[in-house]
Design an enzyme around this catalytic site. Structure first.
Site: not given
Ligand code: TSJ
Length: 651
Positions: A443, A516, A518, A520
């Protein structure tokens, strides 16, 4: 009448009175059960063992259905002894005329005895094989029964199916009911005679849902402090639907469970349906006949599906929700996001198929169909707001399916013209041997570059995924074709999807999702895992899917540096390093340079990865709805529970 069992002819003498002890159909011969236990309880493994309990409890459930029993207590005593007690009428203790033996004795010592004593109710429950107390007796080291008739307590004991003592009075009591204790015979259940609390719990809870208002208590007395659970659902199968939706972490889209029930005039069939739509895209239908889970469906499910599709289309046409040129809603459309429980009780149920888990009675199909046709259309007219959300959902499903079909045709046409071309963004590896190759699905913008620079280009390929994921993409995986995030994944892996999936064409042995930590990143993991689960499930089943684990911290002291993959590890490293240290917290893969990414996350010798592993279908299904949902907590739990460390760093 003669019945042949295993080539032995067994005499049947049928007694045709209306009441009490005389009205038992007598069959002889228990030896056959010990000789071939599997024929009577399915298996002599753990399933068969637990089946013994159901056979006994089913008798109390029948008593409850007849209207004479409100409470059933089940206990696992120390020594793997089962105790079942109810507050029904008590098994009749009167002497049966033909045999000169008390009815209760016949129930335990004669194969297929029991059942119809007359009275209002009819026998509906009964395990998969519906064989009853005598089979349990035959397969138990011992059985003891106590009958409480409101005055006296009667007692009898059996060992391996044989009577040890005559039925006798052992005391006085004003209570009514039946208590049975038994110990499964370890000579029969060679594998194990240990009961699993959770297995009994699941079944007893289910029985409590299916028989509204009956109190069922389960106690585990094997340890010093007994564990106890009580099940009683006044709401019956409507409560069952609510329970399932909670368990699956889905949110209903209309406030109340929709419930309908009907009986035939002869009172030989009752049907009940409970249903509620939720915000997921999965269909979950459970059907039961005579309290037995009909895993393979049958006429009750057929009647339900047929009527639901028809009623919804009729309604949609009548209220112009579908225009003249629109196609009808499909069965799948009207069942998207539906949780439904169908329960029928049939006097003479026919179970079909290899596992006898499919209902065959055709009159049931008609009855369920009629019930739904009449009641659901009225319900929809009387509850226009509910009707609206349901139809909007079905229409959205129909649109999505149509779009998916068009996109699929487009992709097919394209690939037929151009040949299957690898995606332009793929940085492929040199090796073509999938036993050594890996693909990193990465990503993010900068991470793709670092991964490409840092990889071992001989065996590692990189496929960057660009752009933010749309919410609709997360939700509507039916639109895989034409989804610009997923088509590159499909072509890169080479296997095709769904029915066309072919493992032999897999181009990389390890498929590694690198995103990641996070939100997203979470989204992209969710999308990909869900996609793999739905359309390339063998990849998960056969352990090809991994999740990369980039470090959370880099700890530097002078020229020395270490990486920490968790807070605990960070603290441990800090404690081991003396002097001035510096901590860098990584917020994303993009903060690492090529070398760092290689060293920490990609190097097969030193990296930490999680292997995605879905072991049983039920857990997987639950997982799927969790992944589809937007509640972060259960999803995090899933990832933690289903991922296991394949390569351990020095953590
Ligand atoms: F069969 C059994 F031993 F497995 C067993 C039966 C075990 C347990 C725990 C309970 C029972 C049971 C049987 N509970 N309640 C009854 N009821 C009758 O057998 C019964 C009583 C009276 C009449 C009647 O017509 O007067 C009919 C029946 C079936």
């Amino acid at each position: 009448m003669a019945i042949i069992v295993e080539n032995e002819e067994i005499k049947v003498s049928k007694v045709e009175n209306d009441y009490g002890a005389d009205d038992i159909q007598v069959l002889e011969g228990l030896e056959a059960v010990r000789k071939r236990p599997g024929m009577y309880i399915g298996s002599t493994g753990p399933r068969g063992l637990h089946h013994l309990v159901y056979e006994i409890v089913d008798n109390s459930i029948d008593e409850a259905l007849a209207g004479y029993c409100s409470k059933i207590d089940v206990a696992i005593e120390p020594g793997e002894i089962i105790r079942v007690r109810d507050n029904g009428r008590g098994i009749p203790v009167g002497i049966n005329e033909k045999t000169g033996v008390p009815a209760v004795t016949l129930v335990f010592t004669v194969l297929h005895a029991g059942g119809k004593f007359g009275g209002g109710g009819y026998k509906v429950s009964g395990g998969l094989h519906g064989v009853g107390a005598s089979v349990v007796n035959a397969l138990s080291e011992w059985v003891e029964v106590k009958v409480f008739d409101g005055e006296d307590i009667y007692f009898q004991r059996y060992e391996r199916g044989k009577i040890v003592c005559d039925l006798k009075k052992i005391g006085k009591s004003s209570e009514r009911g039946t208590e049975v204790r038994f110990k499964a015979d370890a000579k029969i259940f060679k594998e194990t005679t240990v009961y699993e609390y959770e297995v009994l719990e699941k079944r007893l809870r289910e029985q409590a849902f299916l028989n509204a208002g009956v109190h069922i208590e389960l106690r585990d007395e094997r340890q010093e402090e007994a564990v106890q659970k009580n099940f009683c659902y006044e709401g019956g199968i409507s409560s069952f639907v609510e329970f399932i939706n909670k368990k699956k972490h889905v949110d209903p889209i209309h406030p109340d469970v929709i419930y309908f029930a009907a009986k035939n005039p002869e009172d030989t069939v009752t049907v009940e349906v409970a249903m509620q739509y939720n915000d997921s895209y999965n269909e979950l239908m459970l059907s039961f006949a005579n309290n037995i889970h009909t895993v393979d469906g049958g006429t009750h499910e057929e009647g339900f599906k047929r009527a639901l599709t028809r009623v919804m289309n009729d309604y949609a046409r009548r209220f112009n929700k579908l225009k003249e040129n629109d196609k009808n809603l499909s069965g799948e459309d009207v069942r998207e996001g539906l949780t439904a429980v169908i329960s029928v009780k049939v006097k003479e149920a026919q179970f079909e198929g290899q596992t006898k888990a499919k209902l065959g009675n055709t009159e049931v199909r008609t009855m369920v169909d009629k019930l739904l046709s009449e009641k659901l259309s009225v319900f929809l007219e009387e509850n226009p707001q509910v009707a609206r959300v349901i139809f909007d959902k079905a229409l959205a499903s129909a649109k999505a399916r149509e779009a998916a079909r068009k996109a699929r045709e487009n992709v097919r046409r394209k690939s037929a013209l151009e040949g299957a071309q690898l995606p332009g963004k793929l940085s492929d590896c040199q090796s073509k041997d999938s036993s050594e190759t890996e693909i990193f699905i990465v990503e993010g913008d900068s991470a793709g570059g670092s991964a490409k620079g840092g990889r071992d280009r001989r065996i590692q390929a990189i496929l960057p995924l660009w752009g933010k994921m749309l919410n609709v993409e997360k939700a509507r995986l039916d639109r895989v074709y034409g989804n610009d995030k997923l088509t590159p994944v499909i072509t890169a892996l080479g296997t095709g999807i769904g029915e066309e999936f072919n493992m032999e064409k897999l181009r990389y042995g390890k498929v590694i999702i690198m995103a990641d930590a996070d939100v997203d990143g979470q989204h992209i993991r969710t999308l990909l895992l869900t996609f793999f689960f739905r359309f390339m499930r063998p990849l998960i089943e056969e352990g090809h899917i991994y999740i990369a684990q980039p470090p959370l911290y880099r700890i530097t002291k002078g020229k020395e540096h270490k990486y920490a993959y968790s807070d605990i590890e960070r603290d441990r490293i800090l404690a081991s390093m003396e002097g001035k240290t510096e901590i860098q917290r990584y917020k994303g893969l993009g903060e690492m340079d090529e070398d760092q990414l290689w060293e920490t996350t990609m190097n097969p010798e030193t990296r930490l990865m999680l292997k995605v592993n879905l072991n049983d279908a039920e857990a997987a299904d639950e997982t799927f709805s969790i992944l589809m949902g937007d509640k972060v907590e259960p999803r995090r739990e899933f990832i933690e529970a289903n991922a296991k460390f394949v390569q351990n760093l020095d953590v």
